[in-house]
Design a protein around this motif. Structure first.
Motif, short mmCIF file in Angstrom:
data_model
loop_
_atom_site.label_atom_id
_atom_site.label_comp_id
_atom_site.label_asym_id
_atom_site.label_seq_id
_atom_site.Cartn_x
_atom_site.Cartn_y
_atom_site.Cartn_z
N LEU A 117 0.77 -1.24 0.12
CA LEU A 117 0.16 0.10 -0.12
C LEU A 117 0.75 1.24 0.02
O LEU A 117 0.52 2.32 -0.52
CB LEU A 117 -0.99 -0.06 1.13
CG LEU A 117 -1.97 -1.07 1.16
CD1 LEU A 117 -2.63 -1.06 2.48
CD2 LEU A 117 -2.95 -0.75 0.05
N CYS A 118 2.21 1.16 0.54
CA CYS A 118 2.95 2.58 0.48
C CYS A 118 3.59 2.75 -0.71
O CYS A 118 4.06 3.61 -1.15
CB CYS A 118 4.07 2.34 1.50
SG CYS A 118 3.21 2.38 3.32
N GLY A 156 -6.46 4.86 5.30
CA GLY A 156 -7.74 4.63 4.49
C GLY A 156 -7.82 3.45 3.46
O GLY A 156 -8.78 2.72 3.35
N ASN A 157 -6.85 3.11 2.64
CA ASN A 157 -6.64 2.20 1.91
C ASN A 157 -6.65 0.64 2.56
O ASN A 157 -7.25 -0.26 2.14
CB ASN A 157 -5.29 2.13 0.89
CG ASN A 157 -5.72 3.17 -0.25
OD1 ASN A 157 -6.73 3.80 -0.46
ND2 ASN A 157 -4.47 3.87 -0.82
N LEU A 158 -5.95 0.70 3.65
CA LEU A 158 -5.98 -0.66 4.39
C LEU A 158 -7.23 -0.94 5.06
O LEU A 158 -7.62 -1.98 4.88
CB LEU A 158 -4.92 -0.40 5.41
CG LEU A 158 -4.46 -1.74 6.13
CD1 LEU A 158 -4.00 -2.56 5.14
CD2 LEU A 158 -3.49 -1.50 7.30
N VAL A 159 -7.89 0.20 5.40
CA VAL A 159 -9.17 -0.09 6.18
C VAL A 159 -10.18 -0.65 5.03
O VAL A 159 -10.99 -1.35 5.25
CB VAL A 159 -9.84 0.92 6.90
CG1 VAL A 159 -11.29 0.87 7.30
CG2 VAL A 159 -8.98 1.52 8.22
N THR A 160 -10.14 0.01 3.72
CA THR A 160 -11.18 -0.39 2.82
C THR A 160 -10.74 -1.90 2.34
O THR A 160 -11.70 -2.47 2.18
CB THR A 160 -10.71 0.69 1.56
OG1 THR A 160 -11.11 2.03 2.15
CG2 THR A 160 -11.83 0.27 0.40
N GLU A 161 -9.40 -2.10 2.12
CA GLU A 161 -8.99 -3.54 2.00
C GLU A 161 -9.46 -4.55 2.75
O GLU A 161 -9.87 -5.54 2.32
CB GLU A 161 -7.85 -3.55 1.51
CG GLU A 161 -7.12 -4.79 0.95
CD GLU A 161 -5.64 -4.74 0.74
OE1 GLU A 161 -4.88 -5.63 1.41
OE2 GLU A 161 -5.26 -3.92 -0.16
N ALA A 162 -9.42 -4.17 4.22
CA ALA A 162 -9.90 -5.03 5.27
C ALA A 162 -11.53 -5.35 4.96
O ALA A 162 -11.71 -6.36 5.26
CB ALA A 162 -9.55 -4.54 6.51
N PHE A 163 -12.24 -4.06 5.04
CA PHE A 163 -13.71 -4.33 4.82
C PHE A 163 -13.96 -5.23 3.47
O PHE A 163 -14.87 -6.17 3.44
CB PHE A 163 -14.13 -3.00 4.82
CG PHE A 163 -14.70 -2.48 6.13
CD1 PHE A 163 -15.42 -3.13 6.85
CD2 PHE A 163 -14.12 -1.28 6.64
CE1 PHE A 163 -15.74 -2.84 8.29
CE2 PHE A 163 -14.47 -0.86 7.97
CZ PHE A 163 -15.29 -1.60 8.57
N GLU A 164 -13.32 -4.82 2.44
CA GLU A 164 -13.48 -5.64 1.23
C GLU A 164 -13.33 -7.25 1.58
O GLU A 164 -13.99 -7.91 0.80
CB GLU A 164 -12.64 -4.87 0.06
CG GLU A 164 -13.18 -3.65 -0.47
CD GLU A 164 -12.19 -3.38 -1.65
OE1 GLU A 164 -11.21 -3.88 -1.77
OE2 GLU A 164 -12.51 -2.25 -1.94
#
Length: 176
Positions: A6-7, A119-127
């Protein structure tokens, strides 16, 4: 691995943070050099006064334009010392302002990048959670799942610490 993945798209931002850290560190490292020159010139005033006090009338006046060398302070006249001190004060002010501006710019970019990565990590976790079958959720409480996903919020301080603290210190160590 996920955090690095993600980074990676933000590599330019991390390089900019590193560059700002380097400029700020170089500015901070330059301050002692300015102090050294100012102190040597101030000491040169006393050297000049001593030379003039013990100089014979037949000898030429003391040369005050030579440079300081390691182990030797060259004589200076009062006007040279005053000019040197004023230049030193101005340089120290510029150095401090540049270092502070670089630190503030790096802080702002770091906060933005850390927020985006988090934010991208949270979105990826929810997906990822949404792809599980319904039976997966039947045996687990929603509070426990929510707590585990919310732990992802701890990523921003890690990204910020690496970008704001580790990179500047690495440049300072390399500069010393």
């Amino acid at each position: 691995p996920t955090l690095l993945r993600l980074c990676r798209p933000r590599l330019r931002a991390f390089l900019l943070i590193g560059l700002l850290a380097a400029v700020g560190s170089v500015a901070t490292i330059a301050a002692p050099l300015v102090y050294r020159t100012a102190v040597n010139d101030l000491s040169g005033l006393f050297v000049h006064q001593t030379y003039e006090e013990f100089r014979d009338e037949s000898e030429p006046p003391t040369v005050t334009t030579e440079a300081h060398t390691p182990g030797r302070v060259a004589p200076r006249e009062p006007r040279q010392v005053l000019r040197s001190l004023l230049v030193a004060v101005a340089l120290l002010l510029v150095v401090r302002v540049v270092a502070q501006l670089c630190a503030l710019a790096a802080d702002g970019i770091t906060a933005r990048v850390a927020s985006i990565v988090e934010g991208n990590l949270v979105t990826e976790a929810f997906e990822k959670l949404l792809r599980f079958p319904l039976g997966f959720f039947a045996g687990r409480s929603s509070a426990a799942l929510s707590k585990r996903v919310n732990q992802v919020d701890e990523v921003a301080p890690i990204v910020a610490a690496v970008a704001k603290d580790f990179l500047p210190e690495a440049f300072r160590v390399a500069g010393v």
